[in-house]
Motif scaffolding. Structure first.
Motif, PDB file in Angstrom:
ATOM      1  N   UNK A  80       0.912  -1.338  -0.093  1.00 41.63           N
ATOM      2  CA  UNK A  80      -0.124  -0.105  -0.088  1.00 41.63           C
ATOM      3  C   UNK A  80       0.878   1.052  -0.328  1.00 41.63           C
ATOM      4  N   UNK A  81       1.954   1.185   0.446  1.00 46.13           N
ATOM      5  CA  UNK A  81       2.733   2.197   0.590  1.00 46.13           C
ATOM      6  C   UNK A  81       3.560   2.563  -0.901  1.00 46.13           C
ATOM      7  N   UNK A  82       3.747   1.368  -1.549  1.00 44.14           N
ATOM      8  CA  UNK A  82       4.305   1.389  -2.909  1.00 44.14           C
ATOM      9  C   UNK A  82       3.247   2.172  -3.657  1.00 44.14           C
ATOM     10  N   UNK A  83       1.821   1.874  -3.491  1.00 46.13           N
ATOM     11  CA  UNK A  83       0.868   2.347  -4.356  1.00 46.13           C
ATOM     12  C   UNK A  83       0.625   3.899  -3.979  1.00 46.13           C
ATOM     13  N   UNK A  84       1.006   4.316  -2.690  1.00 42.69           N
ATOM     14  CA  UNK A  84       0.854   5.722  -2.507  1.00 42.69           C
ATOM     15  C   UNK A  84       1.775   6.514  -3.235  1.00 42.69           C
ATOM     16  N   UNK A  85       2.919   5.958  -3.698  1.00 43.96           N
ATOM     17  CA  UNK A  85       3.986   6.594  -4.345  1.00 43.96           C
ATOM     18  C   UNK A  85       3.737   6.496  -5.904  1.00 43.96           C
ATOM     19  N   UNK A  86       2.268   6.113  -6.232  1.00 45.33           N
ATOM     20  CA  UNK A  86       2.164   6.140  -7.793  1.00 45.33           C
ATOM     21  C   UNK A  86       2.763   4.991  -8.081  1.00 45.33           C
ATOM     22  N   UNK A  87       2.855   3.720  -7.636  1.00 41.31           N
ATOM     23  CA  UNK A  87       3.535   2.743  -8.344  1.00 41.31           C
ATOM     24  C   UNK A  87       2.371   1.244  -8.515  1.00 41.31           C
ATOM     25  N   UNK A  88       2.442   0.843  -9.526  1.00 27.33           N
ATOM     26  CA  UNK A  88       1.306   0.003  -9.593  1.00 27.33           C
ATOM     27  C   UNK A  88       1.870  -1.331  -9.220  1.00 27.33           C
ATOM     28  N   UNK A  89       1.125  -2.024  -8.319  1.00 22.16           N
ATOM     29  CA  UNK A  89       1.566  -3.512  -7.845  1.00 22.16           C
ATOM     30  C   UNK A  89       0.892  -4.620  -8.275  1.00 22.16           C
ATOM     31  N   UNK A  90       1.501  -5.562  -8.708  1.00 21.46           N
ATOM     32  CA  UNK A  90       0.979  -6.614  -9.375  1.00 21.46           C
ATOM     33  C   UNK A  90       1.268  -7.964  -8.632  1.00 21.46           C
ATOM     34  N   UNK A  91       0.349  -8.556  -7.920  1.00 24.99           N
ATOM     35  CA  UNK A  91       0.667  -9.678  -7.254  1.00 24.99           C
ATOM     36  C   UNK A  91       0.797 -10.950  -8.281  1.00 24.99           C
ATOM     37  N   UNK A  92       1.682 -11.792  -8.128  1.00 25.07           N
ATOM     38  CA  UNK A  92       1.797 -12.773  -8.922  1.00 25.07           C
ATOM     39  C   UNK A  92       1.318 -14.221  -8.203  1.00 25.07           C
ATOM     40  N   UNK A  93       0.666 -14.893  -8.765  1.00 22.43           N
ATOM     41  CA  UNK A  93      -0.343 -16.119  -8.240  1.00 22.43           C
ATOM     42  C   UNK A  93       0.337 -17.254  -8.573  1.00 22.43           C
TER      43      UNK A  93
END
Length: 254
Positions: free
Chosen positions: A239-252
């Protein structure tokens, strides 16, 4: 308090807080800052942490050889690699970094894909030999054997002529304040140069790289447009990465 007890608590604070400051540790333990700095120096020499100005950060664990790293956490790496491969579109110019994560990425690229791959990794280039529709451009230079990639002035010069759609970057540290880092100075220069030539930078980061730092900075965390991580990665950190404007992709892993 014994030195060993103090160091144990410092490691616990690093794990829970992501960084420690010498002044705060001095106040907490009621010892001098010189004593704390000595503790941090000794712990850094043992590979337990990464010293920075004013304190320390968790150390990256990516210090073993390429062949040894290729056998570590294979399943999470494959999941991240698969998610990354799905980001590549037909016709794109794609830069693929060196390292064990990139070796897995190449295995996930379908042989039906038509694209151009630029790489400074002989291993990545060889992994694409049997992909008939992929044109491979190899960046030359001095071979950095730890990651099996080309580095040096010749590589930087060749990179300056590239305009890529996406760059898949491998790192040894991803930290909110310390940014993106790696364990070799010349490799950091190369990664910075590659990032500057891509419209989008995607960092591939297994859990051991998150909230860790190495000696040489590639750039601030915002150099990354997106970060591909394991499904189990800390929601709070992401969530802290997202607040920096970075898209987060969770790999399954499925």
């Amino acid at each position: 308090m014994l030195t060993s007890q103090r160091k144990k608590i410092i490691m616990e604070k690093l794990a829970s807080e992501g960084q420690v400051l010498a002044k705060q540790l001095s106040d907490f333990f009621e010892v001098s800052e010189d004593t704390i700095r000595r503790d941090l120096r000794e712990m850094a020499s043992e590979g337990l942490l990464q010293r920075v100005h004013g304190g320390a950060l968790p150390a990256s664990t990516a210090v073993v050889t390429f062949s040894e790293r290729s056998q570590i956490e294979i399943a999470p790496k494959r999941a991240i690699a698969k998610a990354a491969a799905e980001m590549i579109a037909s016709g794109q110019v794609v830069i693929i970094d060196g390292g064990t994560m990139s070796a897995e990425l190449v295995k996930c690229i379908p042989k039906s894909l038509a694209a151009t791959v630029v790489t400074h990794s002989p291993s990545v280039a060889m992994g694409l030999v049997d992909h008939p529709l992929i044109e491979v451009i190899i960046i030359g230079g001095r071979l950095y054997k730890h990651s099996i990639v080309s580095v040096g002035a010749a590589a930087v010069e060749a990179i300056s002529h590239i305009n890529a759609d996406i760059y898949f970057m491998g790192v040894t540290g991803v930290h909110l304040t310390a940014g993106l880092s790696t364990g070799d100075l010349e490799e950091a220069y190369i990664k910075r140069a590659l990032a500057a030539r891509a419209a989008e930078v995607v960092v591939l980061a297994s859990s051991d790289k998150l909230n860790a730092a190495s000696q040489y900075t590639i750039g601030e965390i915002t150099v990354a447009n997106a970060i591909v991580v394991e499904q189990e990665a800390s929601p709070e950190l992401l969530s802290q990465f997202a607040q920096k404007g970075i898209s987060v992709v969770r790999a399954t892993s499925k």
